[in-house]
Motif scaffolding. Structure first.
Motif, PDB file in Angstrom:
ATOM      1  N   GLU A  41      43.251  24.614  56.473  1.00 30.47           N
ATOM      2  CA  GLU A  41      42.267  25.790  57.142  1.00 30.47           C
ATOM      3  C   GLU A  41      41.506  25.521  58.221  1.00 30.47           C
ATOM      4  OE1 GLU A  41      41.552  29.970  57.868  1.00 30.47           O
ATOM      5  OE2 GLU A  41      43.336  29.043  56.518  1.00 30.47           O
ATOM      6  N   GLU A 110      36.261  31.219  48.688  1.00 37.91           N
ATOM      7  CA  GLU A 110      37.695  31.685  49.048  1.00 37.91           C
ATOM      8  C   GLU A 110      38.889  30.786  48.727  1.00 37.91           C
ATOM      9  OE1 GLU A 110      37.812  33.864  52.704  1.00 37.91           O
ATOM     10  OE2 GLU A 110      35.866  34.793  52.465  1.00 37.91           O
ATOM     11  N   ASP A 113      39.332  30.232  45.033  1.00 34.30           N
ATOM     12  CA  ASP A 113      39.973  31.184  44.418  1.00 34.30           C
ATOM     13  C   ASP A 113      41.234  31.466  44.718  1.00 34.30           C
ATOM     14  OD1 ASP A 113      37.502  32.256  43.153  1.00 34.30           O
ATOM     15  OD2 ASP A 113      36.999  33.786  44.790  1.00 34.30           O
ATOM     16  N   GLN A 114      41.714  31.130  46.063  1.00 34.14           N
ATOM     17  CA  GLN A 114      43.205  31.197  46.296  1.00 34.14           C
ATOM     18  C   GLN A 114      44.037  29.864  45.456  1.00 34.14           C
ATOM     19  OE1 GLN A 114      44.839  33.494  48.147  1.00 34.14           O
ATOM     20  NE2 GLN A 114      46.344  32.503  46.959  1.00 34.14           N
ATOM     21  N   ALA A 117      44.440  30.928  41.961  1.00 35.51           N
ATOM     22  CA  ALA A 117      45.196  32.086  42.243  1.00 35.51           C
ATOM     23  C   ALA A 117      46.871  31.479  42.230  1.00 35.51           C
ATOM     24  CB  ALA A 117      45.250  33.169  43.308  1.00 35.51           C
ATOM     25  N   ASP A 118      46.967  30.617  42.933  1.00 36.90           N
ATOM     26  CA  ASP A 118      48.206  29.873  43.136  1.00 36.90           C
ATOM     27  C   ASP A 118      48.570  28.915  42.302  1.00 36.90           C
ATOM     28  OD1 ASP A 118      48.295  31.186  45.722  1.00 36.90           O
ATOM     29  OD2 ASP A 118      47.948  29.564  46.964  1.00 36.90           O
TER      30      ASP A 118
END
Length: 185
Positions: A41, A110, A113-114, A117-118
């Motif tokens: 990113e 963020e 958190d991602q 989640a993944d």
């Protein structure tokens, strides 16, 4: 430049998502994947740790040393301690909130958190398989260890060799500047 405090907060943040305890192998994989996601990113990692290919996949070298009890300055123990089960780590603080994670930016939160989640639902062995199969920068070290350069990671993430070299150089300069700044404190 690697920061024990920041690595400890990353570990603690992920541990909090897992209810306060997990195997350190799983934690290492999640932290590596967070660095990798940040590189994809933004072109720089969250932990600023050194990455190595090891038999069970990529690891953050300094963080692994902290998990295994070496090289501590004290910040790690304020956030993370060994668990009751062998190879587990446990959150040292009771219910930290966002303000406690002052070393982590909102963008880094963020990403964490991602990554959770993944990948948070995967077992440590599923994460080992995932990093072996999906992280092209990992190369089997055949019982040893092998460094992973920022350029290797960036190219594995799809950056051109020229772009990866430029971003790697920028990361190197950023690390040098941080080292100089910490000397001045």
């Amino acid at each position: 430049m690697f920061s024990e405090e920041k690595a400890a907060q990353v570990a603690a943040y992920l541990l909090q998502h897992r209810g306060g305890q997990m195997s350190y192998l799983k934690l290492m994989k999640l932290m590596y994947l967070a660095d990798r996601a940040s590189m994809a990113e933004y072109g720089f990692p969250i932990s600023d740790d050194a990455w190595f290919s090891m038999n069970l996949g990529p690891v953050l070298s300094n963080t692994l040393e902290l998990v295994q009890g070496g090289g501590r300055e004290g910040e790690w123990d304020e956030w993370v301690r060994p668990g009751d089960q062998a190879y587990d780590v446990v959150l040292s603080r009771a219910s930290p909130d966002r303000d406690d994670f002052d070393e982590l930016s909102d963008a880094e939160i963020e990403i964490l958190d991602q990554v959770w989640a993944d990948h948070g639902h995967k077992t440590r062995w599923q994460l080992v398989d995932y990093t072996h199969n999906e992280c092209a920068e990992w190369h089997d070290p055949y019982g040893s260890s092998r460094p992973i350069s920022p350029q290797e990671m960036l190219e594995a993430l799809g950056r051109s060799p020229q772009e990866a070299a430029a971003l790697s150089q920028e990361l190197h300069q950023r690390r040098q500047l941080k080292a100089v700044m910490s000397e001045l404190r």
